[in-house]
Design a protein around this motif. Structure first.
Motif, PDB file in Angstrom:
ATOM      1  N   GLU A 240       0.889  -1.421   0.043  1.00  0.00           N
ATOM      2  CA  GLU A 240       0.061  -0.071  -0.003  1.00  0.00           C
ATOM      3  C   GLU A 240       0.900   1.141   0.015  1.00  0.00           C
ATOM      4  OE1 GLU A 240       0.352  -1.520   4.287  1.00  0.00           O
ATOM      5  OE2 GLU A 240       0.135  -2.245   2.194  1.00  0.00           O
ATOM      6  N   ASP A 241       2.029   1.256   0.047  1.00  0.00           N
ATOM      7  CA  ASP A 241       2.904   2.351   0.122  1.00  0.00           C
ATOM      8  C   ASP A 241       3.204   2.890  -1.364  1.00  0.00           C
ATOM      9  OD1 ASP A 241       3.358   2.071   2.799  1.00  0.00           O
ATOM     10  OD2 ASP A 241       5.338   0.858   2.622  1.00  0.00           O
ATOM     11  N   GLY A 242       3.529   4.040  -1.364  1.00  0.00           N
ATOM     12  CA  GLY A 242       3.546   4.803  -2.545  1.00  0.00           C
ATOM     13  C   GLY A 242       5.090   5.232  -3.038  1.00  0.00           C
ATOM     14  N   VAL A 243       5.393   4.854  -4.263  1.00  0.00           N
ATOM     15  CA  VAL A 243       6.724   4.923  -4.695  1.00  0.00           C
ATOM     16  C   VAL A 243       6.606   6.026  -5.858  1.00  0.00           C
ATOM     17  CG1 VAL A 243       8.778   3.811  -5.719  1.00  0.00           C
ATOM     18  CG2 VAL A 243       7.177   2.866  -3.853  1.00  0.00           C
ATOM     19  N   ARG A 244       7.253   7.002  -5.946  1.00  0.00           N
ATOM     20  CA  ARG A 244       7.310   8.056  -7.124  1.00  0.00           C
ATOM     21  C   ARG A 244       8.621   8.358  -7.535  1.00  0.00           C
ATOM     22  NH1 ARG A 244       4.188  13.303  -7.811  1.00  0.00           N
ATOM     23  NH2 ARG A 244       5.783  14.841  -8.664  1.00  0.00           N
ATOM     24  N   VAL A 245       9.275   8.150  -8.951  1.00  0.00           N
ATOM     25  CA  VAL A 245      10.161   8.246  -9.388  1.00  0.00           C
ATOM     26  C   VAL A 245      10.201   9.342 -10.417  1.00  0.00           C
ATOM     27  CG1 VAL A 245      12.323   7.049 -10.235  1.00  0.00           C
ATOM     28  CG2 VAL A 245      10.998   5.814  -8.730  1.00  0.00           C
ATOM     29  N   GLU A 246      11.155  10.491 -10.311  1.00  0.00           N
ATOM     30  CA  GLU A 246      11.238  11.374 -11.279  1.00  0.00           C
ATOM     31  C   GLU A 246      12.835  11.951 -11.244  1.00  0.00           C
ATOM     32  OE1 GLU A 246       8.763  14.954  -9.912  1.00  0.00           O
ATOM     33  OE2 GLU A 246       9.059  13.733  -7.906  1.00  0.00           O
ATOM     34  N   LYS A 247      13.063  12.754 -12.371  1.00  0.00           N
ATOM     35  CA  LYS A 247      14.255  13.585 -12.385  1.00  0.00           C
ATOM     36  C   LYS A 247      14.480  14.245 -11.239  1.00  0.00           C
ATOM     37  CE  LYS A 247      16.971  16.514 -15.867  1.00  0.00           C
ATOM     38  NZ  LYS A 247      17.012  17.195 -16.918  1.00  0.00           N
ATOM     39  N   SER A 248      15.711  14.059 -10.675  1.00  0.00           N
ATOM     40  CA  SER A 248      16.085  14.894  -9.371  1.00  0.00           C
ATOM     41  C   SER A 248      16.129  16.470  -9.663  1.00  0.00           C
ATOM     42  CB  SER A 248      17.098  14.464  -8.703  1.00  0.00           C
ATOM     43  OG  SER A 248      17.619  15.164  -7.512  1.00  0.00           O
ATOM     44  N   ILE A 249      16.242  17.305  -8.924  1.00  0.00           N
ATOM     45  CA  ILE A 249      16.866  18.839  -8.992  1.00  0.00           C
ATOM     46  C   ILE A 249      18.292  18.739  -8.853  1.00  0.00           C
ATOM     47  CG2 ILE A 249      14.533  19.752  -8.263  1.00  0.00           C
ATOM     48  CD1 ILE A 249      15.981  20.600  -5.713  1.00  0.00           C
ATOM     49  N   TYR A 250      18.781  17.877  -8.299  1.00  0.00           N
ATOM     50  CA  TYR A 250      20.174  17.422  -8.089  1.00  0.00           C
ATOM     51  C   TYR A 250      20.780  16.784  -9.224  1.00  0.00           C
ATOM     52  CZ  TYR A 250      19.153  19.111  -3.585  1.00  0.00           C
ATOM     53  OH  TYR A 250      18.563  19.778  -2.127  1.00  0.00           O
ATOM     54  N   SER A 251      22.294  16.915  -9.368  1.00  0.00           N
ATOM     55  CA  SER A 251      22.904  16.254 -10.505  1.00  0.00           C
ATOM     56  C   SER A 251      24.378  15.808  -9.893  1.00  0.00           C
ATOM     57  CB  SER A 251      23.164  17.102 -11.782  1.00  0.00           C
ATOM     58  OG  SER A 251      23.823  18.484 -11.582  1.00  0.00           O
ATOM     59  N   THR A 252      24.969  15.112 -10.587  1.00  0.00           N
ATOM     60  CA  THR A 252      26.309  14.712 -10.307  1.00  0.00           C
ATOM     61  C   THR A 252      27.328  15.201 -11.233  1.00  0.00           C
ATOM     62  OG1 THR A 252      25.624  12.564  -9.184  1.00  0.00           O
ATOM     63  CG2 THR A 252      27.901  12.742  -9.949  1.00  0.00           C
ATOM     64  N   ARG A 253      28.210  16.184 -10.900  1.00  0.00           N
ATOM     65  CA  ARG A 253      29.268  16.804 -11.576  1.00  0.00           C
ATOM     66  C   ARG A 253      30.708  15.917 -11.606  1.00  0.00           C
ATOM     67  NH1 ARG A 253      30.141  22.281 -10.026  1.00  0.00           N
ATOM     68  NH2 ARG A 253      30.102  22.964 -12.272  1.00  0.00           N
ATOM     69  N   LEU A 254      30.945  15.399 -12.878  1.00  0.00           N
ATOM     70  CA  LEU A 254      31.935  14.381 -12.953  1.00  0.00           C
ATOM     71  C   LEU A 254      32.898  15.198 -13.672  1.00  0.00           C
ATOM     72  CD1 LEU A 254      30.485  10.895 -14.147  1.00  0.00           C
ATOM     73  CD2 LEU A 254      31.185  11.734 -11.687  1.00  0.00           C
ATOM     74  N   ILE A 255      34.318  15.131 -13.251  1.00  0.00           N
ATOM     75  CA  ILE A 255      35.490  15.832 -13.813  1.00  0.00           C
ATOM     76  C   ILE A 255      36.059  14.742 -14.764  1.00  0.00           C
ATOM     77  CG2 ILE A 255      37.767  16.565 -13.602  1.00  0.00           C
ATOM     78  CD1 ILE A 255      37.063  17.937 -10.856  1.00  0.00           C
ATOM     79  N   ARG A 256      35.925  15.336 -16.031  1.00  0.00           N
ATOM     80  CA  ARG A 256      36.578  14.286 -17.228  1.00  0.00           C
ATOM     81  C   ARG A 256      37.792  14.908 -17.703  1.00  0.00           C
ATOM     82  NH1 ARG A 256      34.553   9.709 -15.938  1.00  0.00           N
ATOM     83  NH2 ARG A 256      32.527   9.035 -16.598  1.00  0.00           N
TER      84      ARG A 256
END
Length: 275
Positions: A240-256
């Motif tokens: 009965e629990d709710g699960v909601r998945v969406e794009k986060s307002i946060y991002s990971t910044r990888l040094i390349r």
């Protein structure tokens, strides 16, 4: 840095960076290096202090760090001590060459989309989690499940499978790939829904726009449901629990570094070659 090889590499990297005029912030309890330019911080403070975080380890280590430093937009620079190292930038046996390129400014920062997973349990406040790779839903007992996936107010399908992976483009080369999902370029703004061992021929991967909001529903018969973030954070839920998945307002910044493209890196890692 509990493993002996990471301790040795950590001290070598600290010495290399100190010799080039850098100040060092260390997470207390991981490594000891006595120098007036080295400062130690508790976990609650550390992730907001550095201009960049050097991660020594495999993809699992980097994923763990990404979920903590994304709130402060601190970029991550990974040196691989694991096996494949899709997310890391250099290899331990070439650490001096890798750090030399970094200290000379021969790099760029790559923004990687993250997922927000909100779980609402009965009589409890909602709790939000972030993930760089994926959100996995499965039964603790590895039994077949019926998972109703919804988006845009409509039902995508009721998926009958051993579980469901909701992945970012970054995570498309992780568990989703092992489950038969597509490889998606990291700059693509999409989410991938990928059933694990589907029990029907038409249960296949779905690629959805990054601005979709995905909700999951479960039948009353489902038991021991687990929501797993990046393969590391486990949350037990009830049908009965709710699960909601969406794009986060946060991002990971990888040094390349500028020496290798994403597709070059992909070919090397998938063939298990180390450069």
């Amino acid at each position: 840095m509990e493993k002996p090889d990471s301790q040795v590499l950590g001290k070598n990297c600290i010495e290399f960076l100190l010799n080039r005029g850098f100040k060092i912030a260390l997470l207390r309890g991981q490594i000891q290096y006595e120098n007036e330019l080295v400062n130690y911080y508790s976990k609650g403070v550390f992730f907001r202090k550095p201009d960049c975080i050097l991660v020594l380890g495999g993809d699992g280590t980097l994923l763990s760090v990404a979920r903590q430093c994304c709130f402060y937009r601190v970029p991550i620079f990974g040196i691989n001590l694991g096996k494949l190292g899709f997310l890391t930038e250099g290899e331990a046996n070439h650490y001096e060459e890798t750090l030399e390129s970094f200290t000379k400014g021969d790099y760029y920062i790559e923004e990687r989309m993250m997922l927000s997973c909100t779980i609402k349990k009965e009589n409890e406040c909602s709790r939000e989690y972030v993930a760089l790779n994926d959100v996995l839903v499965k039964s603790r007992g590895f039994r077949m499940m019926d998972i109703q996936a919804n988006a845009s107010g409509s039902t995508i399908d009721t998926i009958r499978a051993d579980g469901l992976i909701i992945s970012t483009p970054t995570g498309s080369t992780g568990y989703s790939l092992a489950a038969g999902g597509p490889v998606v370029a990291p700059q693509t703004d999409v989410m991938i829904l990928n059933p694990i061992c589907p029990h029907r021929l038409h249960d296949r991967s779905y690629v959805l726009p990054g601005d979709e909001v995905i909700t999951l529903e479960f039948g009353d018969r489902e038991k021991e449901i687990m929501v797993i973030l990046d393969g590391q954070t486990n949350v037990a839920i009830k049908p009965e629990d709710g699960v909601r998945v969406e794009k986060s307002i946060y991002s990971t910044r990888l040094i390349r570094l500028n020496k290798m493209s994403y597709f070059d890196r992909l070919r090397v890692k998938l063939s298990n070659d180390i450069v």
